[in-house]
Motif scaffolding. Sequence first.
Motif, PDB file in Angstrom:
ATOM      1  N   UNK A   1       1.159  -0.634  -0.007  1.00 14.19           N
ATOM      2  CA  UNK A   1       0.335  -0.236  -0.079  1.00 14.19           C
ATOM      3  C   UNK A   1       1.476   0.679   0.264  1.00 14.19           C
ATOM      4  N   UNK A   2       0.725   1.956  -1.008  1.00 12.61           N
ATOM      5  CA  UNK A   2       1.467   3.508  -1.182  1.00 12.61           C
ATOM      6  C   UNK A   2       2.643   2.964  -0.785  1.00 12.61           C
ATOM      7  N   UNK A   3       3.657   2.266  -1.048  1.00 10.76           N
ATOM      8  CA  UNK A   3       4.940   2.059  -1.472  1.00 10.76           C
ATOM      9  C   UNK A   3       5.267   1.409  -0.206  1.00 10.76           C
ATOM     10  N   UNK A   4       5.102   0.997   1.139  1.00 11.80           N
ATOM     11  CA  UNK A   4       4.893   0.535   2.108  1.00 11.80           C
ATOM     12  C   UNK A   4       4.226  -1.379   2.069  1.00 11.80           C
ATOM     13  N   UNK A   5       5.711  -2.241   2.017  1.00 11.78           N
ATOM     14  CA  UNK A   5       5.115  -3.289   2.650  1.00 11.78           C
ATOM     15  C   UNK A   5       4.116  -3.954   3.782  1.00 11.78           C
ATOM     16  N   UNK A   6       3.341  -4.647   4.008  1.00 12.72           N
ATOM     17  CA  UNK A   6       2.638  -4.743   4.957  1.00 12.72           C
ATOM     18  C   UNK A   6       2.698  -6.541   5.310  1.00 12.72           C
ATOM     19  N   UNK A   7       3.437  -6.920   6.176  1.00 12.04           N
ATOM     20  CA  UNK A   7       3.667  -8.301   6.269  1.00 12.04           C
ATOM     21  C   UNK A   7       2.083  -9.139   7.703  1.00 12.04           C
ATOM     22  N   UNK A   8       1.680  -9.577   7.724  1.00 12.06           N
ATOM     23  CA  UNK A   8       1.053 -10.028   8.500  1.00 12.06           C
ATOM     24  C   UNK A   8       1.963 -11.402   9.493  1.00 12.06           C
ATOM     25  N   UNK A   9       1.292 -10.515  10.748  1.00 14.78           N
ATOM     26  CA  UNK A   9       1.864 -10.960  12.238  1.00 14.78           C
ATOM     27  C   UNK A   9       3.839 -10.516  12.383  1.00 14.78           C
ATOM     28  N   UNK A  10       3.977 -10.571  13.214  1.00 19.50           N
ATOM     29  CA  UNK A  10       5.075 -10.442  13.945  1.00 19.50           C
ATOM     30  C   UNK A  10       6.626 -11.088  13.152  1.00 19.50           C
ATOM     31  N   UNK A  11       7.023 -10.557  12.360  1.00 15.80           N
ATOM     32  CA  UNK A  11       8.396 -11.289  11.612  1.00 15.80           C
ATOM     33  C   UNK A  11       9.449 -10.084  11.566  1.00 15.80           C
ATOM     34  N   UNK A  12       9.733  -9.630  12.148  1.00 11.58           N
ATOM     35  CA  UNK A  12      11.008  -8.397  11.959  1.00 11.58           C
ATOM     36  C   UNK A  12      11.994  -8.929  11.742  1.00 11.58           C
ATOM     37  N   UNK A  13      12.999  -9.944  12.585  1.00 14.37           N
ATOM     38  CA  UNK A  13      13.630 -10.373  12.668  1.00 14.37           C
ATOM     39  C   UNK A  13      14.273 -11.070  11.103  1.00 14.37           C
ATOM     40  N   UNK A  14      12.827 -12.188  11.419  1.00 15.98           N
ATOM     41  CA  UNK A  14      13.010 -12.363   9.578  1.00 15.98           C
ATOM     42  C   UNK A  14      13.496 -11.999   8.065  1.00 15.98           C
ATOM     43  N   UNK A  15      12.071 -10.740   8.106  1.00 15.21           N
ATOM     44  CA  UNK A  15      12.650 -10.169   7.292  1.00 15.21           C
ATOM     45  C   UNK A  15      13.096  -9.320   7.565  1.00 15.21           C
ATOM     46  N   UNK A  16      14.030  -8.987   8.670  1.00 12.74           N
ATOM     47  CA  UNK A  16      15.081  -7.708   8.836  1.00 12.74           C
ATOM     48  C   UNK A  16      16.967  -8.258   7.857  1.00 12.74           C
ATOM     49  N   UNK A  17      16.438 -10.277   8.086  1.00 17.49           N
ATOM     50  CA  UNK A  17      17.567 -11.134   7.677  1.00 17.49           C
ATOM     51  C   UNK A  17      17.493 -11.230   6.237  1.00 17.49           C
ATOM     52  N   UNK A  18      16.641 -11.630   5.418  1.00 15.91           N
ATOM     53  CA  UNK A  18      16.049 -11.508   4.030  1.00 15.91           C
ATOM     54  C   UNK A  18      15.923 -10.218   3.358  1.00 15.91           C
ATOM     55  N   UNK A  19      15.943  -9.576   3.634  1.00 12.60           N
ATOM     56  CA  UNK A  19      16.522  -7.547   3.266  1.00 12.60           C
ATOM     57  C   UNK A  19      17.902  -7.827   3.310  1.00 12.60           C
ATOM     58  N   UNK A  20      18.617  -7.879   3.928  1.00 10.51           N
ATOM     59  CA  UNK A  20      19.955  -8.098   3.496  1.00 10.51           C
ATOM     60  C   UNK A  20      20.388  -9.198   3.181  1.00 10.51           C
ATOM     61  N   UNK A  21      19.642 -10.424   2.880  1.00 12.24           N
ATOM     62  CA  UNK A  21      20.093 -11.223   1.723  1.00 12.24           C
ATOM     63  C   UNK A  21      20.024 -11.073   0.480  1.00 12.24           C
ATOM     64  N   UNK A  22      18.600 -10.355   0.315  1.00 12.94           N
ATOM     65  CA  UNK A  22      18.423  -9.502  -1.518  1.00 12.94           C
ATOM     66  C   UNK A  22      19.435  -8.380  -1.214  1.00 12.94           C
ATOM     67  N   UNK A  23      20.249  -8.042  -0.244  1.00 14.02           N
ATOM     68  CA  UNK A  23      21.304  -6.632  -0.777  1.00 14.02           C
ATOM     69  C   UNK A  23      20.609  -5.131  -0.624  1.00 14.02           C
ATOM     70  N   UNK A  24      20.127  -5.119   0.886  1.00 11.10           N
ATOM     71  CA  UNK A  24      19.377  -4.589   0.983  1.00 11.10           C
ATOM     72  C   UNK A  24      20.045  -3.107   2.625  1.00 11.10           C
ATOM     73  N   UNK A  25      20.133  -2.160   2.694  1.00  7.90           N
ATOM     74  CA  UNK A  25      20.972  -2.249   4.186  1.00  7.90           C
ATOM     75  C   UNK A  25      18.982  -2.056   4.481  1.00  7.90           C
TER      76      UNK A  25
END
Length: 123
Positions: free
Chosen positions: A93-117
């Motif tokens: 929504x409007x450039x913001x990705x919303x994922x249902x549930x509490x997945x902060x640590x998993x998403x941080x790891x995935x974003x770093x794995x995809x090459x993002x800061x």
Amino acid sequence: MAKKAASFAALGGLVFSTDAGRHCPDCSQPVAACICNQTVIPAGDGIARVRRESKGRGGKTVTTITGVPLAEDALKELATTLKKRCGTGGALKDGVIEIQGDHVELLLAELVKHGFKAKKSGG
């Protein structure tokens, strides 16, 4: 004649020309040179911020990701990949990705794995 010109303007302008073919109704440019659908990468500092939210969502927890420096189509693909990785639903929504549930640590790891800061944002 005046009535015909008024209805032409009411329709939104030029739609077809024998010189250039079809025209975009929004920018009045030939379809091949249309500037409406050009994706713009959002300006920012290039850091994806991952945050857990539950306020205003009826007590449901949602993890949001903001500031990802990607165009709309690539952002949609990234959202789909992240939703599959977490095994949950979500939205873009409007450039913001919303994922249902509490997945902060998993998403941080995935974003770093995809090459993002990526940074954890909020409490």
